[in-house]
Design a protein around this motif. Structure first.
Motif, mmCIF file in Angstrom:
data_model
loop_
_atom_site.group_PDB
_atom_site.id
_atom_site.type_symbol
_atom_site.label_atom_id
_atom_site.label_comp_id
_atom_site.label_asym_id
_atom_site.label_seq_id
_atom_site.Cartn_x
_atom_site.Cartn_y
_atom_site.Cartn_z
ATOM 1 N N HIS A 56 0.992 -1.074 -0.129
ATOM 2 C CA HIS A 56 0.196 0.030 0.176
ATOM 3 C C HIS A 56 1.078 1.249 -0.057
ATOM 4 O O HIS A 56 1.806 1.610 0.873
ATOM 5 C CB HIS A 56 -0.987 0.141 1.267
ATOM 6 C CG HIS A 56 -1.816 1.233 1.260
ATOM 7 N ND1 HIS A 56 -2.589 1.726 0.298
ATOM 8 C CD2 HIS A 56 -1.554 2.211 2.209
ATOM 9 C CE1 HIS A 56 -3.193 3.001 0.687
ATOM 10 N NE2 HIS A 56 -2.762 3.280 1.681
ATOM 11 N N HIS A 65 1.344 5.589 -1.969
ATOM 12 C CA HIS A 65 0.676 6.646 -3.002
ATOM 13 C C HIS A 65 2.177 7.164 -3.314
ATOM 14 O O HIS A 65 2.548 8.403 -2.730
ATOM 15 C CB HIS A 65 0.029 7.574 -2.018
ATOM 16 C CG HIS A 65 -1.015 7.092 -1.039
ATOM 17 N ND1 HIS A 65 -2.177 6.612 -1.669
ATOM 18 C CD2 HIS A 65 -0.987 6.855 0.084
ATOM 19 C CE1 HIS A 65 -2.987 6.168 -0.761
ATOM 20 N NE2 HIS A 65 -2.388 6.132 0.468
ATOM 21 N N HIS A 117 -9.104 2.316 1.706
ATOM 22 C CA HIS A 117 -8.341 2.521 3.082
ATOM 23 C C HIS A 117 -9.751 2.076 3.886
ATOM 24 O O HIS A 117 -10.830 2.810 3.680
ATOM 25 C CB HIS A 117 -8.285 4.127 3.304
ATOM 26 C CG HIS A 117 -6.963 4.742 2.524
ATOM 27 N ND1 HIS A 117 -6.951 5.541 1.630
ATOM 28 C CD2 HIS A 117 -5.464 4.406 2.812
ATOM 29 C CE1 HIS A 117 -5.964 6.049 1.183
ATOM 30 N NE2 HIS A 117 -4.795 5.141 1.791
ATOM 31 N N HIS A 169 -4.815 -0.535 6.111
ATOM 32 C CA HIS A 169 -4.880 -0.218 7.530
ATOM 33 C C HIS A 169 -5.662 -1.199 8.253
ATOM 34 O O HIS A 169 -5.047 -1.833 8.839
ATOM 35 C CB HIS A 169 -5.448 1.306 7.670
ATOM 36 C CG HIS A 169 -4.609 2.140 6.900
ATOM 37 N ND1 HIS A 169 -3.365 2.114 7.307
ATOM 38 C CD2 HIS A 169 -5.004 3.219 6.082
ATOM 39 C CE1 HIS A 169 -2.982 3.209 6.347
ATOM 40 N NE2 HIS A 169 -3.831 3.792 5.575
ATOM 41 N N ASP A 211 2.885 2.947 2.951
ATOM 42 C CA ASP A 211 1.825 4.144 2.784
ATOM 43 C C ASP A 211 2.433 5.129 2.150
ATOM 44 O O ASP A 211 3.736 4.861 1.642
ATOM 45 C CB ASP A 211 1.342 4.596 4.207
ATOM 46 C CG ASP A 211 -0.150 5.162 4.079
ATOM 47 O OD1 ASP A 211 -0.581 5.315 2.780
ATOM 48 O OD2 ASP A 211 -0.724 5.461 5.107
HETATM 49 ZN ZN LIG Z 1 -2.839 5.249 2.049
#
Ligand SMILES: [Zn+2]
Length: 657
Positions: free
Chosen positions: A65, A67, A214, A251, A302
């Motif tokens: 996960h 970005h 998420h 998460h 993340d």
């Molecule tokens: Zn995220």
């Protein structure tokens, strides 16, 4: 038999379901795939043969996960609460800067960092996802690229319908690509509507692609879900059909036993992001229990703006340590299990385990070669085969990765990146940072600009004459309002909670956060609203005690007082609570708002009256000021009893001048 690349003399960690390990084995690669692993691979003749003495060959790590383009926002704002960080900094900067070029550069920077640290595959979620996909494919990495869908406008779409259409076009175009798996990414339950969740799930099912989202990141999210929907997050999204798709849920920090079972039964994958969850104070996901239940849990970094790096070695070590620390059990999440989460289970969580995640014939050749003969990793004990997993998890560093191959193509050889130019990327990233710095510095110059940046400030273009005065009792005011001397148009009653903030620079004026509770006849709360008002030094003129003000700025208050306090960082704060009766009435042909206030906090004897009227010119203001003075007399007070600027000056013990 021939193959393209033959890796020999290596210790091979296949990370397959039986955890097959070869002490001195070989891996044969042809085209994009692994064709043989172990002693059997030695029967192949490689066009290129590499001696891997003192090295470990294992599957490329999987960052479940992230970005990636946010690598360009790394270090922009740290040590802030999630909402202030996200709504106060990330989103305003993203609105201003995020473009296909920005995303492409950020992706290339992120890919360079990930390749260096042994990552061959990642799950992304961002805007302009097509640019992420293009840059990733060019860098030669594998990824699940998911196009973000939100209920509000994004850098790449004015509405959610537009972003859904973007997601559909993106999936149609990229489906079947050798490296990229496209998918939709409804950002989170609290940033989407039930319609969006459903539409994204249908889109993912229609094209049989994974859906990236998420879930249950913070306690707040779970509490809000219980309050608004009457149930926790997982059952609620299930009700919207979200879990009918092949879901990758990042998460899942605050999920209960029932929710974990639900995720397991519906084959949803989970991405555990220990650094991000710790750094943003979100908590620690119950991964030990998730694994006991058989959930596919991968590990993710993340976005690099909340981590602040993409180092999966750090991440998987932290995952292992946290599991032990939180359960007071050193046997929880042993090294082999942690490494599985960072490889095969990550691929399972992303629904891409048919392609990658372990070294097995038929899977794509996504692998890394690690030097384990480094100072921080000697000596080695060979008695217990599990010792090697421990060496990788507890002692290896990302800088020990020597070679990286993805889809049969070398991306790094002997620590040299082959598909990306580091020097160029460093320069370009610095250049972007200077632009963002300039934007934020400009914004920090004024409270108004910060108010605009956080969304929705409206300038009320009007003049207003007004006066505030003490009145000895409410009786006379009430009798005037009910008398024939005035025409009553409308009346209301409310309880007001005002928080006033002032700033180091008095030129910035006062920022007020007001919560109004509307009261009915019996004094029960029927409705509530909150808003922000920025009152600058806008006093235009004085007509005796009556003042003329010009345009203030309003914004709907969509966040908590705590959010605005942390975002605006005022130098002082005053809280005022009052009971307000409000009338709209006409006196001598002029419309006035009359407020009769009783201060509750800080408590004050007697009542205050406030008179206000809109006006469009100075001349008109002067006339109205005269009528206001007459009204004051009717209410039993006079210009001598007026208070200068407002209650906040009374309690703050000074004038704003
Ligand atoms: Zn995220």
């Amino acid at each position: 038999m021939n193959c393209d690349v033959l890796l020999t003399n290596a210790v091979i960690l296949t990370m397959d379901e039986r955890f097959t390990m070869h002490r001195s084995g070989a891996v044969a690669i042809r085209g994009d795939s692994i064709i043989a692993v172990g002693p059997v691979a030695l029967s192949y003749e490689g066009a290129e043969t590499i001696d891997c003495q003192h090295r470990v060959v294992m599957p490329g790590l999987i960052n479940a996960h992230t970005h990636v383009p946010m690598s360009l926002l790394r270090g922009l704002a740290d040590d802030l609460r999630l909402d202030v960080w996200l709504m106060g900094y990330m989103m305003p900067v993203e609105r201003e800067f995020v473009s296909p070029d920005f995303v492409r550069l950020g992706t290339r920077l992120g890919c360079a960092e990930m390749i260096r640290s042994g990552v061959t595959c990642f799950a992304d979620m961002y805007y302009f996802e097509e640019a992420v996909a293009e840059a990733t494919a060019e860098a030669g990495m594998r990824a699940l690229c998911a196009q973000t869908v939100l209920r509000f406008p994004t850098p790449d779409a004015k509405s959610y319908e537009e972003s859904l259409a973007l997601a559909r076009a993106f999936i149609e175009k990229w489906r079947g690509h050798a490296l990229i798996v496209p998918g939709p990414a409804p950002h989170a339950p609290y940033t989407c509507t039930p319609d969006i969740l459903r539409a994204c799930a249908e889109l993912a099912i229609e094209f049989d692609v994974p859906l990236h989202t998420h879930l249950a990141e913070t306690v707040q999210e779970v509490e809000d879900s219980r309050r608004v929907h009457g149930m926790p997050v997982v059952p609620w999204v299930k009700k919207q059909g979200l879990l009918d798709a092949k879901v990758l849920a990042a998460h899942c920090v605050h999920v209960d036993e029932g929710e974990m079972r639900q995720l397991k039964n519906l084959n949803a994958g989970v991405a555990h992001n220990p650094t991000s969850n710790l750094k943003l104070g979100a908590g620690i996901a119950p991964v030990t229990r998730m694994r006991e239940l058989g959930l596919h849990v991968g590990i993710g970094t993340d976005g690099p703006a909340s981590n602040n790096d993409l180092d999966m070695f750090e991440e998987l070590r932290l995952a292992a340590l946290l599991a032990k620390g939180t359960t007071s059990d050193p046997t929880a999440l042993p090294a082999r299990e942690a490494l599985t989460m960072a490889t095969r289970l990550g691929a399972c969580a992303m629904h891409m385990d048919h392609l990658t995640g372990s070294l097995e014939p038929g899977k794509r050749a996504d692998l890394i070669i690690i030097d384990v003969d480094t100072l921080h990793n000697v000596p080695s004990f060979d008695r217990d085969p599990n010792a090697l997993y421990a060496r990788i998890v507890y002692a290896s560093k990302s800088t020990d990765v020597v070679d990286v191959m993805c889809n049969g193509r070398w991306l790094m050889r002997d620590r040299q990146l082959l598909t990306l130019d580091e020097t160029e990327l460093r320069g370009a990233a610095q250049h972007e940072a200077r632009r963002v710095d300039a934007f934020l510095s400009g914004r920090e110059l004024s409270v108004l600009q910060k108010l605009v940046a956080v969304g929705g400030a409206v300038e009320q273009e009007s003049f207003e004459v007004q006066v505030k005065a003490r009145v000895p009792s409410d009786a006379q005011v009430l009798s005037v309002v009910r008398s024939k001397k005035v025409t009553l148009v409308r009346s209301s009653h409310y309880h007001q909670y005002d928080t006033y903030w002032s700033f180091e620079d008095p030129e910035q004026g006062w920022l007020r956060y007001r919560e109004d509770e509307f009261l009915d006849e019996a004094g029960n709360v029927t409705n509530a609203r909150s808003r922000l008002t920025l009152t600058g030094r806008t006093r235009e003129e004085e007509f005796g005690a009556v003042l003329l003000f010009r345009s203030r700025y309003y914004a709907p208050a969509t966040h908590s007082t705590r959010f605005y306090r942390e975002y605006f960082r005022p130098s002082a704060e005053h809280v005022i609570e009052k009971d307000r009766r409000r009338w709209l009435l006409v006196y001598r042909g002029v419309e006035f708002y009359v407020h009769l206030d009783r201060l509750l906090k800080p408590a004050s004897d007697g009542y205050f009256i406030e008179l206000k009227s809109r006006t469009w010119s100075r001349r008109d203001a002067e006339d109205k000021a005269g009528v206001i003075t007459e009204l004051l007399a009717l209410f039993g007070t006079s210009p001598d009893d007026t208070i200068s600027d407002g209650y906040v000056d009374l309690v703050a013990g000074g004038s704003r001048r």
